[in-house]
Design a protein around this motif. Structure first.
Motif, PDB file in Angstrom:
ATOM      1  N   LEU A 257      62.396  33.563  81.171  1.00 20.09           N
ATOM      2  CA  LEU A 257      63.485  33.295  80.235  1.00 20.09           C
ATOM      3  C   LEU A 257      64.170  34.581  79.781  1.00 20.09           C
ATOM      4  O   LEU A 257      65.395  34.615  79.605  1.00 20.09           O
ATOM      5  CB  LEU A 257      62.956  32.530  79.021  1.00 20.09           C
ATOM      6  CG  LEU A 257      62.629  31.058  79.254  1.00 20.09           C
ATOM      7  CD1 LEU A 257      61.876  30.480  78.062  1.00 20.09           C
ATOM      8  CD2 LEU A 257      63.910  30.256  79.502  1.00 20.09           C
ATOM      9  N   LEU A 261      68.116  34.839  80.487  1.00 17.07           N
ATOM     10  CA  LEU A 261      69.078  34.928  79.395  1.00 17.07           C
ATOM     11  C   LEU A 261      69.850  36.248  79.430  1.00 17.07           C
ATOM     12  O   LEU A 261      71.051  36.282  79.138  1.00 17.07           O
ATOM     13  CB  LEU A 261      68.353  34.750  78.053  1.00 17.07           C
ATOM     14  CG  LEU A 261      67.784  33.337  77.852  1.00 17.07           C
ATOM     15  CD1 LEU A 261      66.768  33.316  76.713  1.00 17.07           C
ATOM     16  CD2 LEU A 261      68.905  32.336  77.587  1.00 17.07           C
ATOM     17  N   ASN A 262      69.179  37.329  79.800  1.00 19.63           N
ATOM     18  CA  ASN A 262      69.861  38.614  79.922  1.00 19.63           C
ATOM     19  C   ASN A 262      70.895  38.577  81.045  1.00 19.63           C
ATOM     20  O   ASN A 262      72.029  39.049  80.901  1.00 19.63           O
ATOM     21  CB  ASN A 262      68.845  39.728  80.172  1.00 19.63           C
ATOM     22  CG  ASN A 262      69.481  41.107  80.181  1.00 19.63           C
ATOM     23  OD1 ASN A 262      70.059  41.549  79.203  1.00 19.63           O
ATOM     24  ND2 ASN A 262      69.386  41.790  81.322  1.00 19.63           N
ATOM     25  N   THR A 264      72.248  35.811  82.433  1.00 22.45           N
ATOM     26  CA  THR A 264      73.292  34.817  82.149  1.00 22.45           C
ATOM     27  C   THR A 264      74.452  35.450  81.387  1.00 22.45           C
ATOM     28  O   THR A 264      75.629  35.247  81.729  1.00 22.45           O
ATOM     29  CB  THR A 264      72.715  33.645  81.331  1.00 22.45           C
ATOM     30  OG1 THR A 264      71.743  32.953  82.129  1.00 22.45           O
ATOM     31  CG2 THR A 264      73.810  32.667  80.937  1.00 22.45           C
ATOM     32  N   ALA A 390      70.664  31.794  86.629  1.00 26.42           N
ATOM     33  CA  ALA A 390      71.659  32.455  85.770  1.00 26.42           C
ATOM     34  C   ALA A 390      72.988  32.626  86.493  1.00 26.42           C
ATOM     35  O   ALA A 390      74.057  32.568  85.867  1.00 26.42           O
ATOM     36  CB  ALA A 390      71.131  33.815  85.320  1.00 26.42           C
ATOM     37  N   LEU A 426      72.473  33.026  72.886  1.00 29.85           N
ATOM     38  CA  LEU A 426      71.558  33.075  74.032  1.00 29.85           C
ATOM     39  C   LEU A 426      70.730  34.359  74.010  1.00 29.85           C
ATOM     40  O   LEU A 426      69.523  34.344  74.297  1.00 29.85           O
ATOM     41  CB  LEU A 426      72.342  32.982  75.341  1.00 29.85           C
ATOM     42  CG  LEU A 426      73.026  31.651  75.642  1.00 29.85           C
ATOM     43  CD1 LEU A 426      73.794  31.736  76.956  1.00 29.85           C
ATOM     44  CD2 LEU A 426      72.013  30.517  75.697  1.00 29.85           C
ATOM     45  N   GLY A 430      66.727  35.062  73.788  1.00 33.24           N
ATOM     46  CA  GLY A 430      66.019  35.996  74.674  1.00 33.24           C
ATOM     47  C   GLY A 430      65.179  36.980  73.893  1.00 33.24           C
ATOM     48  O   GLY A 430      64.065  37.324  74.307  1.00 33.24           O
TER      49      GLY A 430
END
Length: 454
Positions: A257, A261-262, A264, A390, A426, A430
């Motif tokens: 995750l 998230l990074n 994305t 992502a 988001l 993260g």
């Protein structure tokens, strides 16, 4: 000849200079990073029949979009499922396979272009070339970490920096070759594919030939994994976790995750960089193109800078910086854009993209800290499914929200604001995932022979 590629034939002799291994990795990553420059082929591929412009029977952009998508999908799948085989087979065999698939994918694609059969291009560059991308991406990682237990971030940062910089070589190379091969009756794309396939195969094979693995129980001169300074860092394990066991730990999914998230947030900005610059701060199309080029430099440099920095401050701290600083910058972008501050807009985006690249380069060392070195390549391969996910979510999220805001009557310059604030949320998620990462419980540690795991 098959024995030449066996892992046992790559064990380094006493006195081998470990700094020969990063160039071997760069031979792979500078080649496969060409995938970031695939867009240079898009317009020529829509003019294979018309030459100067698209004609009846030429492929359209939506048809060609599947080539890149297939390549990235094959990258993720081959990295996920090929990682455990890589640990057994060794880096030379894996690099040779990557060279054959990536170079061969170009060559098969060339025949698809000459015969105007899109399915051959899908199969060649998309599927087979994508397998070469995935195996090539992960093949140097575990080897570099084993050679540089004292500086794993620096080592992986050097290699993965090459992937970010591959487009800087691939784009002008493809442009020059198409110009060289073009005639009144041909756009030169097929011959360019063939030539690049041969060049990349040979260059990647150089990496396969010079790569070496350290001998059993080798460690750098003066390095003591049990030194007091290392003992104090509880996030760095002295044990090892089998790849299948790693999938049963919460740490794997938390780091999944963290990467997802990074990436994305970063990939959404990269994908929409040129329109954002033109619509938010009013730059010209030419200036926006230059902005995209600057971002690619920061993407590449960030991989080396942040991964190297993580050796000093720790992987968990590095990712905390990514998320906290990223939240601040994403929240700041609408304000500086609204004020017309082009310099601050560019600086904010450049730092964001540097952390996007840094996330890729830092995560292998993060996995090494948490799960040990035994199966770090295989675990890294499975973690890269976060990249594939992502790559879909980030651009779709940004584009769909932007289109929705414009349809609601919001001016294009303000249409990104909501999306950018969602990116802040988001990144906050993260940060929480990263803070929850703890050392793996002892029950997951591997108890067999680390040098010959089952």
């Amino acid at each position: 000849m098959a024995g030449f590629f066996d892992k046992s034939r790559t064990v380094a002799a006493p006195g081998f200079n470990r700094w020969m291994v990063p160039p071997a990795a760069l031979c792979i990553h500078l080649c496969i990073g060409q995938v970031y420059a695939f867009s240079v082929f898009k317009i020529p591929l829509t003019q294979l029949i018309g030459i100067d412009s698209s004609a009846a029977g030429d492929w359209d952009q939506s048809t060609l979009a599947w080539i890149f998508s297939l390549a990235i999908a094959a990258l993720g799948l081959s990295a996920a499922f090929g990682g455990q085989w890589l640990e057994r087979a060794g880096p030379r065999k894996a690099m040779a396979l990557a060279a054959s698939c990536f170079g061969g994918g170009f060559i098969i694609g060339a025949f698809g272009i000459w015969w105007h059969q899109i399915w051959l291009v899908y199969l060649g560059y998309g599927v087979i070339g994508g397998i070469g991308l995935g195996i090539g991406y992960i093949s140097p990682v575990s080897t570099l970490i084993k050679w540089f237990p004292d500086r794993p971030g620096l080592a992986t940062g050097m290699a993965i920096m090459g992937f970010g910089g591959g487009a800087m070589i691939g784009s002008p190379l493809a442009t020059a070759l198409m110009s060289f091969y073009s005639t009144d009756t041909s756009a030169g794309v097929g011959s360019t594919f063939l030539t690049m396939g041969i060049i990349y195969f040979l260059f990647m094979m150089i990496g396969a030939l010079i790569v070496r693995v350290p001998a059993k129980d080798w460690k750098p001169a003066g390095y003591d994994p049990d030194a007091d300074g290392n003992k104090e860092n509880k996030m760095i394990t002295r044990d090892h976790v089998h790849v299948n066991q790693a999938m049963k730990t919460p740490q794997f999914y938390l780091i999944w995750l963290v990467l997802f998230l990074n990436v994305t947030a970063g990939i959404a900005l990269l994908e929409q960089a040129s329109p954002m610059a033109q619509e938010m701060v009013g730059t010209t199309a030419a200036a926006a193109a230059g902005f995209v080029g600057v971002l690619s430099i920061f993407n590449m440099a960030g991989r080396f800078f942040w991964a190297s920095t993580s050796d000093a401050i720790g992987r968990k701290t590095t990712y905390a910086i990514f998320f906290v600083l990223g939240m601040a910058l994403y929240a700041l972008v609408p304000t500086v854009a609204g004020n017309g501050s082009i310099i601050l807009f560019v600086l904010a985006c450049c730092v964001i993209v540097s952390m996007y690249g840094g996330g890729f380069a830092t995560v292998p060392a993060y996995l090494k800290d948490i799960f040990g070195t035994m199966h770090v390549g295989a675990i890294h391969g499975r973690l890269l499914t976060a990249w594939a996910a992502a790559g879909v979510v980030g651009p779709v999220l940004l584009n769909q929200l932007r289109e929705g805001r414009i349809e609601a009557g919001v001016p294009p310059a303000e249409a990104y604001t909501t999306t950018l604030y969602i990116m802040v949320a988001l990144l906050a998620l993260g940060l929480v995932c990263n803070l929850l990462v703890r050392p793996v419980a002892e029950k997951h540690h591997y108890e067999g022979d680390v040098n010959n795991p089952d």
